[in-house]
Design an enzyme around this catalytic site. Structure first.
Site, PDB file in Angstrom:
ATOM      1  N   ASP A   1      46.897  37.868  38.519  1.00 52.30           N
ATOM      2  CA  ASP A   1      45.463  38.108  38.490  1.00 52.30           C
ATOM      3  C   ASP A   1      45.160  38.965  37.258  1.00 52.30           C
ATOM      4  O   ASP A   1      46.069  39.613  36.707  1.00 52.30           O
ATOM      5  CB  ASP A   1      45.039  38.818  39.775  1.00 52.30           C
ATOM      6  CG  ASP A   1      43.598  39.262  39.737  1.00 52.30           C
ATOM      7  OD1 ASP A   1      42.717  38.406  39.541  1.00 52.30           O
ATOM      8  OD2 ASP A   1      43.346  40.477  39.907  1.00 52.30           O
TER       9      ASP A   1
ATOM     10  N   ASP B   1      41.536  40.909  36.408  1.00 52.64           N
ATOM     11  CA  ASP B   1      40.710  42.082  36.659  1.00 52.64           C
ATOM     12  C   ASP B   1      41.335  42.949  37.746  1.00 52.64           C
ATOM     13  O   ASP B   1      41.530  42.510  38.872  1.00 52.64           O
ATOM     14  CB  ASP B   1      39.304  41.666  37.094  1.00 52.64           C
ATOM     15  CG  ASP B   1      38.542  40.966  35.977  1.00 52.64           C
ATOM     16  OD1 ASP B   1      38.459  41.541  34.888  1.00 52.64           O
ATOM     17  OD2 ASP B   1      38.045  39.852  36.209  1.00 52.64           O
TER      18      ASP B   1
END
Length: 324
Positions: free
Chosen positions: A13, A15
């Site tokens: 991932d 953010d």
């Protein structure tokens, strides 16, 4: 055996895991470099639909994490694939130019007005979205057309803290229309499934900072997961939730650590019995080792420290009042 010895692809991932807005998370460059050196495939898998793969790769490279566009999987790409499987014709875009590009790439025709012969609405994050954009989508959705959301993350981690995410804008249309979108990004499976396919992986690990998107998304796709505490999830939120990751760590530096040490479950250094926490190790107490033990208990528990080491570790985790 580390995580890098056990998996053939790591799905990072972005953010809250690799960066926060324009600031890289300190551990991320070395962790990604170690993954490459180990010969493990890297995929950057992001729910953020506001940037295309080229822009994401440039941003990562500027932050000190060399990346190629073909290593990036976005929820905009996943949403476009969902649309292509269900409709042909004109699609109303609520989102960025990169989302519009992905819709074109699958042979559909983007528009920004409901006056056209719209067959679907697709919605992703754009920092320029305003009332008029939502109004056009509302008009189209009230005619009953297909609605696809890139993701429903309520917030977006940035260097300034948590700001409104795509899910906050989706919520506005949900309230206005009474409808629910098909979701392409995490926690729905399409984005994760496409990332695994693109990585040509047989045994991939999903890594992220959100229970309600990254970890639930991994579960939906049948993947093991590593929750990192560098983004939005707090220890209290983890222990209150039904969702549990396979592994748990402070940040992505953990990819080089022993797999068994990272697993959620009973820990040699800690005793957790009937809510009472005792430190039984000889060295400095590790709060994250304690958190792995606490995460193996039923959701919503209360914990009481039996010694100073346990009290210090609980306080470090933000659980100083004993509440999970």
């Amino acid at each position: 055996m580390s995580l890098l010895d056990h998996y053939d692809a790591l799905l990072f991932d972005l953010d809250g895991t690799v960066y926060r807005g324009e600031e890289v998370i300190d551990a991320a460059p070395a962790a990604v470099a170690a993954t490459h050196r180990a010969g493990v495939t890297v995929r950057f898998v992001t729910n953020n639909a506001s940037r295309g793969p080229d822009e994401v790769a440039r941003h990562l490279t500027a932050l000190g994490i060399p990346a190629r566009p073909d290593e990036v999987s976005t929820s905009a790409q996943a949403a476009a694939q969902v649309l292509a499987e269900k409709v042909t014709g004109t699609v109303l875009i609520v989102g960025s130019a990169s989302l519009e590009h992905e819709v074109r790439q699958v042979g559909l025709h983007p528009t920004r007005t409901a006056d056209d012969d719209v067959v679907a609405v697709v919605q992703g994050l754009s920092k320029d979205t305003g009332w008029r954009d939502l109004a056009e989508a509302c008009v189209a959705l009230n005619t009953g057309v297909l609605w696809v959301a890139c993701n429903v993350d309520p917030t977006l981690p940035t260097e300034r803290g948590q700001l409104p995410g795509a899910g906050s804008f989706v919520a506005a249309l949900r309230t206005a229309t009474g409808r629910e979108p098909i979701v392409a990004g995490k926690p729905a499976a399409p984005l994760m499934v496409e990332a695994v396919r693109a990585a040509n992986a047989d045994h991939a690990l999903a890594i992220g900072d959100r229970l309600d998107s990254d970890i639930d998304g991994a579960i939906a796709a049948g993947l093991d997961s590593l929750l990192v505490m560098s983004g939005v999830t707090t220890a209290a939120q983890l222990l209150a939730a039904d969702t549990r990751p396979t592994y748990l760590a402070a940040d992505v530096a953990a990819v080089t650590e022993p797999r068994e040490r990272l697993a959620v479950g009973e820990q040699a250094d800690w005793s957790v019995e009937d809510g009472t926490v005792r430190h039984r190790g000889d060295g400095e107490p590790d709060p994250f080792t304690l958190l792995r033990a606490l995460a193996a208990t039923p959701p919503g528990g209360r914990f009481e420290a039996a010694d100073d080491a346990a009290r210090t570790a609980l306080a470090h985790l933000g659980l100083g009042d004993g509440l999970a």
